[in-house]
Design a protein around this motif. Structure first.
Motif, PDB file in Angstrom:
ATOM      1  N   ALA A   1       0.827  -1.206   0.000  1.00 48.31           N
ATOM      2  CA  ALA A   1       0.000   0.000   0.000  1.00 48.31           C
ATOM      3  C   ALA A   1       0.862   1.257   0.000  1.00 48.31           C
ATOM      4  O   ALA A   1       0.361   2.359  -0.208  1.00 48.31           O
ATOM      5  CB  ALA A   1      -0.929  -0.014   1.204  1.00 48.31           C
ATOM      6  N   ALA A   2       2.162   1.111   0.211  1.00 54.62           N
ATOM      7  CA  ALA A   2       3.023   2.290   0.336  1.00 54.62           C
ATOM      8  C   ALA A   2       4.062   2.394  -0.776  1.00 54.62           C
ATOM      9  O   ALA A   2       4.530   3.494  -1.084  1.00 54.62           O
ATOM     10  CB  ALA A   2       3.729   2.269   1.692  1.00 54.62           C
ATOM     11  N   LEU A   3       4.431   1.265  -1.376  1.00 54.15           N
ATOM     12  CA  LEU A   3       5.549   1.290  -2.338  1.00 54.15           C
ATOM     13  C   LEU A   3       5.069   1.370  -3.779  1.00 54.15           C
ATOM     14  O   LEU A   3       3.986   0.895  -4.121  1.00 54.15           O
ATOM     15  CB  LEU A   3       6.380   0.008  -2.191  1.00 54.15           C
ATOM     16  N   ALA A   4       5.913   1.937  -4.622  1.00 48.20           N
ATOM     17  CA  ALA A   4       5.650   1.981  -6.066  1.00 48.20           C
ATOM     18  C   ALA A   4       5.935   0.596  -6.645  1.00 48.20           C
ATOM     19  O   ALA A   4       6.723  -0.172  -6.081  1.00 48.20           O
ATOM     20  CB  ALA A   4       6.539   3.031  -6.711  1.00 48.20           C
ATOM     21  N   PRO A   5       5.289   0.254  -7.806  1.00 50.48           N
ATOM     22  CA  PRO A   5       5.495  -1.072  -8.398  1.00 50.48           C
ATOM     23  C   PRO A   5       6.971  -1.440  -8.582  1.00 50.48           C
ATOM     24  O   PRO A   5       7.354  -2.582  -8.304  1.00 50.48           O
ATOM     25  CB  PRO A   5       4.775  -0.955  -9.749  1.00 50.48           C
TER      26      PRO A   5
ATOM     27  N   THR B   1      11.894  -5.661  -4.364  1.00 53.47           N
ATOM     28  CA  THR B   1      11.853  -6.492  -3.145  1.00 53.47           C
ATOM     29  C   THR B   1      11.664  -7.969  -3.499  1.00 53.47           C
ATOM     30  O   THR B   1      12.205  -8.850  -2.841  1.00 53.47           O
ATOM     31  CB  THR B   1      10.700  -6.032  -2.222  1.00 53.47           C
ATOM     32  N   LEU B   2      10.881  -8.222  -4.557  1.00 57.27           N
ATOM     33  CA  LEU B   2      10.554  -9.610  -4.918  1.00 57.27           C
ATOM     34  C   LEU B   2      11.447 -10.130  -6.045  1.00 57.27           C
ATOM     35  O   LEU B   2      11.182 -11.208  -6.600  1.00 57.27           O
ATOM     36  CB  LEU B   2       9.079  -9.694  -5.357  1.00 57.27           C
ATOM     37  N   ALA B   3      12.497  -9.389  -6.363  1.00 60.85           N
ATOM     38  CA  ALA B   3      13.339  -9.734  -7.522  1.00 60.85           C
ATOM     39  C   ALA B   3      13.774 -11.190  -7.488  1.00 60.85           C
ATOM     40  O   ALA B   3      14.172 -11.710  -6.443  1.00 60.85           O
ATOM     41  CB  ALA B   3      14.570  -8.823  -7.550  1.00 60.85           C
TER      42      ALA B   3
ATOM     43  N   GLU C   1      -6.075  -1.061  -4.348  1.00 55.32           N
ATOM     44  CA  GLU C   1      -4.940  -0.223  -4.801  1.00 55.32           C
ATOM     45  C   GLU C   1      -3.605  -0.938  -4.576  1.00 55.32           C
ATOM     46  O   GLU C   1      -2.707  -0.867  -5.426  1.00 55.32           O
ATOM     47  CB  GLU C   1      -4.976   1.149  -4.114  1.00 55.32           C
ATOM     48  N   GLY C   2      -3.460  -1.620  -3.445  1.00 54.71           N
ATOM     49  CA  GLY C   2      -2.226  -2.379  -3.200  1.00 54.71           C
ATOM     50  C   GLY C   2      -2.065  -3.493  -4.230  1.00 54.71           C
ATOM     51  O   GLY C   2      -0.973  -3.739  -4.752  1.00 54.71           O
ATOM     52  N   THR C   3      -3.174  -4.175  -4.535  1.00 56.48           N
ATOM     53  CA  THR C   3      -3.109  -5.266  -5.516  1.00 56.48           C
ATOM     54  C   THR C   3      -2.787  -4.717  -6.907  1.00 56.48           C
ATOM     55  O   THR C   3      -2.051  -5.342  -7.674  1.00 56.48           O
ATOM     56  CB  THR C   3      -4.433  -6.065  -5.499  1.00 56.48           C
ATOM     57  N   ARG C   4      -3.299  -3.522  -7.205  1.00 56.11           N
ATOM     58  CA  ARG C   4      -2.971  -2.907  -8.506  1.00 56.11           C
ATOM     59  C   ARG C   4      -1.457  -2.713  -8.630  1.00 56.11           C
ATOM     60  O   ARG C   4      -0.845  -3.014  -9.642  1.00 56.11           O
ATOM     61  CB  ARG C   4      -3.686  -1.539  -8.607  1.00 56.11           C
ATOM     62  N   ARG C   5      -0.841  -2.224  -7.539  1.00 56.97           N
ATOM     63  CA  ARG C   5       0.620  -2.000  -7.560  1.00 56.97           C
ATOM     64  C   ARG C   5       1.380  -3.333  -7.603  1.00 56.97           C
ATOM     65  O   ARG C   5       2.367  -3.474  -8.318  1.00 56.97           O
ATOM     66  CB  ARG C   5       1.046  -1.186  -6.328  1.00 56.97           C
ATOM     67  N   LEU C   6       0.891  -4.300  -6.822  1.00 55.34           N
ATOM     68  CA  LEU C   6       1.533  -5.629  -6.800  1.00 55.34           C
ATOM     69  C   LEU C   6       1.476  -6.262  -8.196  1.00 55.34           C
ATOM     70  O   LEU C   6       2.451  -6.850  -8.669  1.00 55.34           O
ATOM     71  CB  LEU C   6       0.803  -6.481  -5.760  1.00 55.34           C
ATOM     72  N   LEU C   7       0.344  -6.095  -8.869  1.00 56.83           N
ATOM     73  CA  LEU C   7       0.199  -6.686 -10.203  1.00 56.83           C
ATOM     74  C   LEU C   7       1.119  -5.992 -11.208  1.00 56.83           C
ATOM     75  O   LEU C   7       1.698  -6.645 -12.088  1.00 56.83           O
ATOM     76  CB  LEU C   7      -1.261  -6.608 -10.665  1.00 56.83           C
ATOM     77  N   ALA C   8       1.271  -4.679 -11.071  1.00 53.71           N
ATOM     78  CA  ALA C   8       2.187  -3.970 -11.969  1.00 53.71           C
ATOM     79  C   ALA C   8       3.610  -4.498 -11.751  1.00 53.71           C
ATOM     80  O   ALA C   8       4.389  -4.669 -12.707  1.00 53.71           O
ATOM     81  CB  ALA C   8       2.120  -2.458 -11.715  1.00 53.71           C
ATOM     82  N   ALA C   9       3.935  -4.806 -10.495  1.00 56.81           N
ATOM     83  CA  ALA C   9       5.256  -5.398 -10.207  1.00 56.81           C
ATOM     84  C   ALA C   9       5.351  -6.797 -10.803  1.00 56.81           C
ATOM     85  O   ALA C   9       6.385  -7.188 -11.359  1.00 56.81           O
ATOM     86  CB  ALA C   9       5.478  -5.449  -8.689  1.00 56.81           C
TER      87      ALA C   9
END
Ligand SMILES: NC(=O)c1ccc[n+]([C@@H]2O[C@H](COP(=O)([O-])OP(=O)(O)OC[C@H]3O[C@@H](n4cnc5c(N)ncnc54)[C@H](OP(=O)(O)O)[C@@H]3O)[C@@H](O)[C@H]2O)c1
Length: 293
Positions: free
Chosen positions: A65-69, A75-77, A100-108
Motif C-alpha cells: 500500500a506504500a511502495l511503487a510497483p 523487493t521480490l526480484a 490499490e495495493g493489488t494494482r501496484r503488486l500486479l504492476a510489479a
C-alpha cells in the motif's frame, strides 16, 4: 503435490506471511537445500509471526500500500512464483490494500513475469443468497466488504489475462486452526451475549491445513490451467448447532440467540467442486463440527 501436477517453479515469494502465509512458506521451504533457493516471505513489518524464522525462509519487509510497483518488484526480484495473501487487519483501509495495493503488486508482477500467481481472496466475494454457489458464480455481493474483494479478483484476472501470466484465485472460506480455534467464533461476542438472528445460516469454513494444501496445489498447476477455486470444507452445519455442540463440550449451556430457529438453514453454501477436481485436494478436515476439529 497432486498427481500429474508440474514441479513448483522456484524461487517462490509469499507476500503476506501471516496466519496462512507463514505455514505456506514453511511448507514450501527446502531446509535440505535441494531446490537451492530460500522461500522469500514478506510481511509489512518484516518479521515472522512468532519471531523464530524456520530454516529455508528469508523474511523481508514489504508494504504494497506504500511502495511503487518498481520498488515492490525490487523487493521480490528473482521470484518465479508468487503467492499473495495479505490482509488489512484493523488498521488499514480495505480498499487501499485489496484494490490499490493489488494494482501496484500486479504492476510489479508484470515486470517480474512469474510462472504462476496465486491470489488468495475470500468467499465474501460471493453474493449472500439462499443457494449453493459454485466456483463460476458470476454475481457480485451487495455489501461493500465483499465488493472490494470481488473488485480485487477482477483486477487479478484482467491484468494476468492481458499480460498472459498464469493465475489462480483461491476464494477462502472462514479460516480456523491453531491459534484461531472454532470456539473463538462464538466466544468473541462475550460469555453471556445474546447472538443476533437465529444462527441458522449455513457455515462456510476451512481449516488452515487444507488452505495450505490448496495453495501448494495451485502453485503446481500447468500454465494453461487458470481460474477461480472456492476453498471451503464439505460441512455447512449451521452455526446454532455448532455453537451448541462446542458449548456442550466445554460443559456450558448453549449460547442464547435473538430468535428461535427457523425450520431450515437459510443462506449461502459455497460449493468446493474445483478444489477436488482441479486442485485434487483431499481435505484433511472435511468437517469442522467439534467432534472433528
Ligand atoms: N482469516 C480468515 O478467516 C480469512 C477468510 C477468508 C479469506 N482470508 C484471506 O486469507 C489471506 C490471509 O489471511 P490471514 O488470516 O493469514 O491474514 P493475517 O494473519 O492478518 O496476515 C496478513 C499478512 O499480510 C501482511 N500485510 C498486511 N498489510 C500489508 C501490506 N499493506 N502490504 C503487504 N503485506 C501486508 C501482514 O504483515 P504485518 O503482520 O507485518 O502487518 C501479514 O503478514 C487474506 O488474503 C485474507 O483475505 C482470510
Amino acid at each position: 503435490m497432486p498427481t500429474g501436477a508440474s514441479p513448483i517453479a522456484r524461487p517462490i515469494a509469499v507476500v503476506g506471511a501471516g496466519f496462512l502465509g507463514a505455514p505456506v512458506a514453511a511448507a514450501l521451504a527446502d531446509p535440505a537445500g535441494v531446490g537451492g533457493s530460500p522461500v522469500l516471505a514478506t510481511s509489512r513489518s518484516g518479521t515472522w509471526p512468532n519471531g523464530h524464522v524456520p530454516e529455508g525462509i528469508q523474511v523481508r519487509p514489504l508494504d504494497v500500500a506504500a511502495l511503487a510497483p518498481a520498488d515492490i518488484a525490487a523487493t521480490l526480484a528473482g521470484a518465479r512464483a508468487l503467492v499473495v495473501c495479505y490482509a488489512p487487519g484493523k488498521q488499514q483501509d480495505r480498499r487501499e490494500l485489496y484494490v490499490e495495493g493489488t494494482r501496484r503488486l500486479l504492476a510489479a508482477a508484470v515486470m517480474l513475469r512469474p510462472t504462476r500467481l496465486v491470489y488468495v481472496s475470500s468467499t465474501s466475494a460471493l453474493p449472500d443468497r439462499d443457494a449453493w454457489l459454485d466456483d463460476d458464480c458470476a454475481d457480485w455481493p451487495d455489501e461493500p466488504r465483499g465488493r472490494v474483494q470481488r473488485e480485487a479478483e477482477e483486477l487479478v484476472r484482467d491484468t494476468c489475462t492481458r499480460h498472459d501470466l498464469p493465475w489462480t484465485i483461491l476464494r477462502l472460506a472462514g479460516l480456523y486452526g491453531p491459534g484461531r480455534e472454532l470456539f473463538r467464533l462464538y466466544r468473541g461476542a462475550g460469555e453471556d451475549a445474546v447472538l443476533p438472528g437465529d444462527g441458522m445460516q449455513p457455515t462456510n469454513l476451512v481449516h488452515r491445513d487444507d488452505a495450505v494444501q490448496a495453495v501448494l496445489a495451485a502453485l503446481a498447476l500447468e500454465p494453461e490451467q487458470r481460474g477461480v477455486v472456492n476453498v471451503v470444507d464439505d460441512d455447512h452445519t449451521p452455526r446454532r448447532e455448532i455453537f451448541a455442540r462446542l458449548a456442550a463440550l466445554a460443559g456450558r449451556p448453549p449460547p442464547r440467540w435473538e430468535r428461535p430457529p427457523g425450520p431450515a438453514a437459510v443462506g449461502k453454501r459455497v460449493a468446493n467442486a474445483r478444489l477436488k477436481t482441479l486442485l485434487r485436494v483431499t481435505l484433511l478436515h472435511p468437517s469442522h463440527t467439534p467432534e472433528n476439529p
